[in-house]
Structures are given as C-alpha cells and as structure tokens.
Design a protein around this motif. Sequence first.
Motif, PDB file in Angstrom:
ATOM      1  N   GLU A  77       0.805  -1.225   0.000  1.00 28.20           N
ATOM      2  CA  GLU A  77       0.000   0.000   0.000  1.00 28.20           C
ATOM      3  C   GLU A  77       0.835   1.270   0.000  1.00 28.20           C
ATOM      4  O   GLU A  77       0.283   2.370   0.111  1.00 28.20           O
ATOM      5  N   GLY A  78       2.163   1.134  -0.163  1.00 31.33           N
ATOM      6  CA  GLY A  78       3.020   2.297  -0.024  1.00 31.33           C
ATOM      7  C   GLY A  78       3.563   2.891  -1.305  1.00 31.33           C
ATOM      8  O   GLY A  78       4.488   3.699  -1.258  1.00 31.33           O
ATOM      9  N   ALA A  79       2.976   2.539  -2.458  1.00 28.69           N
ATOM     10  CA  ALA A  79       3.414   3.155  -3.710  1.00 28.69           C
ATOM     11  C   ALA A  79       2.601   4.422  -3.968  1.00 28.69           C
ATOM     12  O   ALA A  79       2.029   4.637  -5.038  1.00 28.69           O
ATOM     13  N   ILE A  80       2.521   5.242  -2.933  1.00 29.19           N
ATOM     14  CA  ILE A  80       1.831   6.532  -3.013  1.00 29.19           C
ATOM     15  C   ILE A  80       2.495   7.472  -2.018  1.00 29.19           C
ATOM     16  O   ILE A  80       2.887   7.070  -0.919  1.00 29.19           O
ATOM     17  N   SER A  81       2.676   8.715  -2.421  1.00 27.16           N
ATOM     18  CA  SER A  81       3.253   9.749  -1.554  1.00 27.16           C
ATOM     19  C   SER A  81       2.677  11.089  -2.002  1.00 27.16           C
ATOM     20  O   SER A  81       2.145  11.209  -3.104  1.00 27.16           O
ATOM     21  N   GLN A  82       2.820  12.094  -1.151  1.00 22.65           N
ATOM     22  CA  GLN A  82       2.238  13.398  -1.452  1.00 22.65           C
ATOM     23  C   GLN A  82       3.139  14.516  -0.960  1.00 22.65           C
ATOM     24  O   GLN A  82       3.762  14.412   0.095  1.00 22.65           O
ATOM     25  N   GLY A  83       3.177  15.590  -1.723  1.00 20.10           N
ATOM     26  CA  GLY A  83       3.943  16.749  -1.286  1.00 20.10           C
ATOM     27  C   GLY A  83       3.622  17.966  -2.122  1.00 20.10           C
ATOM     28  O   GLY A  83       2.752  17.947  -3.004  1.00 20.10           O
ATOM     29  N   LYS A  84       4.332  19.049  -1.831  1.00 22.18           N
ATOM     30  CA  LYS A  84       4.127  20.319  -2.530  1.00 22.18           C
ATOM     31  C   LYS A  84       5.118  20.442  -3.678  1.00 22.18           C
ATOM     32  O   LYS A  84       6.327  20.429  -3.476  1.00 22.18           O
ATOM     33  N   TRP A  85       4.588  20.584  -4.872  1.00 14.67           N
ATOM     34  CA  TRP A  85       5.405  20.721  -6.076  1.00 14.67           C
ATOM     35  C   TRP A  85       5.346  22.172  -6.549  1.00 14.67           C
ATOM     36  O   TRP A  85       4.270  22.750  -6.631  1.00 14.67           O
ATOM     37  N   ARG A  86       6.491  22.720  -6.873  1.00 14.53           N
ATOM     38  CA  ARG A  86       6.542  24.076  -7.427  1.00 14.53           C
ATOM     39  C   ARG A  86       7.159  24.016  -8.817  1.00 14.53           C
ATOM     40  O   ARG A  86       8.139  23.313  -9.064  1.00 14.53           O
ATOM     41  N   GLY A  87       6.573  24.790  -9.728  1.00 13.03           N
ATOM     42  CA  GLY A  87       7.104  24.854 -11.081  1.00 13.03           C
ATOM     43  C   GLY A  87       6.326  25.845 -11.905  1.00 13.03           C
ATOM     44  O   GLY A  87       5.579  26.679 -11.383  1.00 13.03           O
ATOM     45  N   ILE A  88       6.473  25.721 -13.206  1.00 11.17           N
ATOM     46  CA  ILE A  88       5.765  26.599 -14.128  1.00 11.17           C
ATOM     47  C   ILE A  88       4.683  25.796 -14.828  1.00 11.17           C
ATOM     48  O   ILE A  88       4.882  24.628 -15.171  1.00 11.17           O
ATOM     49  N   TYR A 133      10.226  21.917 -10.504  1.00 14.45           N
ATOM     50  CA  TYR A 133      11.653  21.896 -10.172  1.00 14.45           C
ATOM     51  C   TYR A 133      11.895  21.898  -8.664  1.00 14.45           C
ATOM     52  O   TYR A 133      13.042  21.800  -8.221  1.00 14.45           O
ATOM     53  N   GLU A 134      10.818  22.018  -7.868  1.00 19.83           N
ATOM     54  CA  GLU A 134      10.958  21.946  -6.413  1.00 19.83           C
ATOM     55  C   GLU A 134       9.945  20.970  -5.838  1.00 19.83           C
ATOM     56  O   GLU A 134       8.832  20.817  -6.355  1.00 19.83           O
ATOM     57  N   TYR A 135      10.367  20.326  -4.751  1.00 26.43           N
ATOM     58  CA  TYR A 135       9.486  19.478  -3.967  1.00 26.43           C
ATOM     59  C   TYR A 135       9.634  19.861  -2.506  1.00 26.43           C
ATOM     60  O   TYR A 135      10.750  19.867  -1.973  1.00 26.43           O
ATOM     61  N   ASN A 136       8.537  20.211  -1.868  1.00 24.67           N
ATOM     62  CA  ASN A 136       8.545  20.655  -0.469  1.00 24.67           C
ATOM     63  C   ASN A 136       9.575  21.764  -0.236  1.00 24.67           C
ATOM     64  O   ASN A 136      10.363  21.734   0.721  1.00 24.67           O
ATOM     65  N   ASP A 137       9.578  22.746  -1.163  1.00 22.22           N
ATOM     66  CA  ASP A 137      10.385  23.969  -1.055  1.00 22.22           C
ATOM     67  C   ASP A 137      11.882  23.744  -1.228  1.00 22.22           C
ATOM     68  O   ASP A 137      12.684  24.625  -0.897  1.00 22.22           O
ATOM     69  N   LYS A 138      12.268  22.607  -1.785  1.00 22.81           N
ATOM     70  CA  LYS A 138      13.670  22.347  -2.096  1.00 22.81           C
ATOM     71  C   LYS A 138      13.757  21.803  -3.515  1.00 22.81           C
ATOM     72  O   LYS A 138      12.781  21.247  -4.027  1.00 22.81           O
ATOM     73  N   PRO A 139      14.917  21.969  -4.173  1.00 25.01           N
ATOM     74  CA  PRO A 139      15.039  21.389  -5.505  1.00 25.01           C
ATOM     75  C   PRO A 139      14.705  19.903  -5.495  1.00 25.01           C
ATOM     76  O   PRO A 139      15.058  19.178  -4.553  1.00 25.01           O
ATOM     77  N   ILE A 140      13.990  19.452  -6.511  1.00 23.44           N
ATOM     78  CA  ILE A 140      13.673  18.025  -6.620  1.00 23.44           C
ATOM     79  C   ILE A 140      14.972  17.230  -6.576  1.00 23.44           C
ATOM     80  O   ILE A 140      15.952  17.583  -7.239  1.00 23.44           O
ATOM     81  N   THR A 141      15.004  16.180  -5.803  1.00 19.89           N
ATOM     82  CA  THR A 141      16.216  15.372  -5.703  1.00 19.89           C
ATOM     83  C   THR A 141      16.400  14.538  -6.973  1.00 19.89           C
ATOM     84  O   THR A 141      15.456  14.300  -7.735  1.00 19.89           O
ATOM     85  N   PHE A 142      17.625  14.088  -7.173  1.00 15.85           N
ATOM     86  CA  PHE A 142      17.944  13.329  -8.382  1.00 15.85           C
ATOM     87  C   PHE A 142      17.042  12.112  -8.547  1.00 15.85           C
ATOM     88  O   PHE A 142      16.503  11.859  -9.629  1.00 15.85           O
ATOM     89  N   LYS A 143      16.832  11.352  -7.479  1.00 15.08           N
ATOM     90  CA  LYS A 143      16.057  10.119  -7.607  1.00 15.08           C
ATOM     91  C   LYS A 143      14.588  10.371  -7.914  1.00 15.08           C
ATOM     92  O   LYS A 143      13.879   9.455  -8.344  1.00 15.08           O
ATOM     93  N   HIS A 144      14.131  11.587  -7.719  1.00 15.42           N
ATOM     94  CA  HIS A 144      12.728  11.903  -7.989  1.00 15.42           C
ATOM     95  C   HIS A 144      12.556  12.812  -9.206  1.00 15.42           C
ATOM     96  O   HIS A 144      11.482  13.389  -9.401  1.00 15.42           O
ATOM     97  N   GLY A 145      13.636  12.938 -10.020  1.00 16.72           N
ATOM     98  CA  GLY A 145      13.453  13.588 -11.303  1.00 16.72           C
ATOM     99  C   GLY A 145      14.249  14.838 -11.588  1.00 16.72           C
ATOM    100  O   GLY A 145      14.003  15.507 -12.595  1.00 16.72           O
ATOM    101  N   PHE A 146      15.177  15.222 -10.709  1.00 18.17           N
ATOM    102  CA  PHE A 146      15.979  16.430 -10.944  1.00 18.17           C
ATOM    103  C   PHE A 146      16.608  16.393 -12.342  1.00 18.17           C
ATOM    104  O   PHE A 146      17.068  15.345 -12.781  1.00 18.17           O
ATOM    105  N   PRO A 147      16.619  17.528 -13.058  1.00 13.28           N
ATOM    106  CA  PRO A 147      16.237  18.869 -12.595  1.00 13.28           C
ATOM    107  C   PRO A 147      14.763  19.227 -12.824  1.00 13.28           C
ATOM    108  O   PRO A 147      14.235  20.111 -12.174  1.00 13.28           O
ATOM    109  N   LEU A 148      14.080  18.543 -13.768  1.00 14.78           N
ATOM    110  CA  LEU A 148      12.710  18.910 -14.110  1.00 14.78           C
ATOM    111  C   LEU A 148      11.841  17.657 -14.175  1.00 14.78           C
ATOM    112  O   LEU A 148      12.234  16.636 -14.746  1.00 14.78           O
ATOM    113  N   ARG A 149      10.658  17.771 -13.600  1.00 18.44           N
ATOM    114  CA  ARG A 149       9.715  16.660 -13.633  1.00 18.44           C
ATOM    115  C   ARG A 149       8.334  17.173 -14.018  1.00 18.44           C
ATOM    116  O   ARG A 149       7.875  18.195 -13.505  1.00 18.44           O
TER     117      ARG A 149
END
Length: 353
Positions: free
Chosen positions: A105-116, A171-187
């Motif tokens: 049941e853990g293939a789901i997560s949530q957070g704040k994404w910032r971008g254009i 390009y941001e997740y939870n007010d920080k740049p998206i990490t490499f494993k989650h798609g840096f630099p753009l997702r």
Amino acid sequence: MHQVNVIPYLTTKNLNPENQESPIHFLSKWKTPEEYFYLRNHFSYPHFYDMHFGLMVDGLVSNTTFISYRNILSMKSKSIVVPLECAGNKRSKFVPKVYGEQWEEGAISQGKWRGISLRDLLSPLHISPTAKEIVFIGKDFGKRTDMLGLFYYARSLPISKALDPDTLIAYEYNDKPITFKHGFPLRLIVPSWYAMASVKWLQWIVVIDHEFNGPFQNVDYVYYPNKETDKGKFPVTVLIVNSTIQKPLDFEILDTGKHVITGIAWTGKGTIKKVEISTDNGKTWNTVFIKYLSNESYSWVRWSYEWEVKNKGEYTIKSRATDSEGRVQPEEPFWNRKGYGYNAVSSVTVKVE
C-alpha cells in the motif's frame, strides 16, 4: 523511561531498477518527506554528462526551442500539493495474482510541487491548431523484456490535459530542488492522473497531431480485463477513488478500550465526500471524521474514527471512500492482468486480548 525516536524506512521491492515503497502507515503529515517518498523506476538511473539543463520543445510549434533551466526558474511559478500514486499500488492484493512489482500500500506519496504551468511555458511557442497530443520524454532509458532495442521512458497527454493550468513542469518538492532520484532537474507533474504520467528527468517535449504509440503508452499502463486476450482494453489515466487504513496495522494485537482508527483517502475526480468504517467485516458502517487540507483541491484527506472495543476476539476493520462524482470503493477490485488501479475497500484484521 527514556523515549527512543524510531525512524521508518522505505521497503525495498527491487534494486535494479530501484523500486521502494513509502512507509505509508507511519506517516502522519500532509507532505511526505523526500526521504520517505516512494521510488518507481523502469530503468537504471540516467547519467548526466553535462550541466546544461533545460528542455527541448519540438514538433507542431512555431519554432524548435531549447528553454534553459535558468530561464524556467525565472518564470512565474505556482505550487500545488499533489499525491502521486503508482498505477500498480496494492497490486499484491489482486486475486488471482498478477505479474509485476508486488506493491503493498506504499506506492503513493504526497507533497508540494513548485514549477511553471506547462501552458505558460508553451504559450509563446504557438501550438498548431492541429495538435492532438504532447509527448514527454525523460532521460532514463533501457531494454524491455518484451521488445528488442533501447527505449526512453516516454508518455503523452491529450492537449486538453497537457494545457490544464495545473499541469506543471516542476523543479521543487517541499520547497527544495527536486532530488535526483525523484526527477531532478525537471519533472512533469500531472494532477489527478496515476504517476506514470508524471515523467521524471524531463528533457524533451514534442507536440504531435496523432496518437502517441510508445510502449509505456499502449503496452504498459493499459487495463486488460481479459487474461488471455486484449479484448476490451483501455488506457490507465485518472486516479480511482481509494483509501488506506494507516492505524491499526494488519494483524496487530490490541487491548480492550478506546482506539483511534486513522487513514487517508484520495480520488482523481472531484473530492472525497465521505469515508465509512466498518469494525465487523462490513456488516455495519459508520461515517468517520474527515480533515481536508485547506485550499488544495488535489490533496488526499486524512480521516479518523474512535473505536471502543469491549470484547476480546478477532475483528476485521474496513474503510470505504466515496467521492463527489458518486464513485465508491467496491468490495471487489476490477481485476486486470497487469494489476493496475486496485481500489477495493481497505481492510485490516486485528486481535483484541
């Protein structure tokens, strides 16, 4: 007694490619910390041979254009809280079993994404009126078991969804740049759709006037209702109404008295309007308290229910969500041979001693 802080970990399903589940049952915040965000990959992580980050936009636009990462950062941005759910979440629960990563049941997560907004990004490039879809290509590539050759991970969206103002180049997740494993630099972030649409390591956007035919579009992420044939197949797109019981855990031992049952619920259409709990294996149902995240239309809801149990024994607890479109979690899931979209009522069994 000295209180020891115990830290949960991701649950590893595969190492190459790396697929790991979020410890969803132990997370009580609206925004999943990056280190607990689940990982879903089809290939090994991509290599970056230079630092010239950006996006190439091609196809039915006025000019083929490279938009630098720096320019994207300078554009007007927006933030939205969005849950991303793998289409195979809860696959392990299908009966009969299906092949594929056996997610619990853990293939789901949530957070704040910032971008254009993608619409704002493409607006100056004047998309042709004959355009039908937009294709998004990531940097990750590799071999498939069912086809010869190498394939980039690529998906398309219909024009209407691609140009929705909330479809983001993030390009941001939870007010920080998206990490490499989650798609840096753009997702790409596609609210309301299963997460296969939110292409990581985005490098290339192509506007086309026909249906995209890539293997991650018309082979994978397709519902196949029949075990032996492709008859009746249709694409995986919008999230189905769903819920998960976070507490208590399955097969947990409890004492008599009061216990708070907690969980989350989410949907891809409208909003969650009702969550019900049964503590007697579905014989009777009670409506629970729902908490919404203010001003966020895509966020999951948190729910809770105070359960007082006086008698010892075994109990099966179930949760059932209903959304504003009238969709209700079914008692049995829609079986399909690739194991997508499991959304039967959530269930745990506990023993009271």
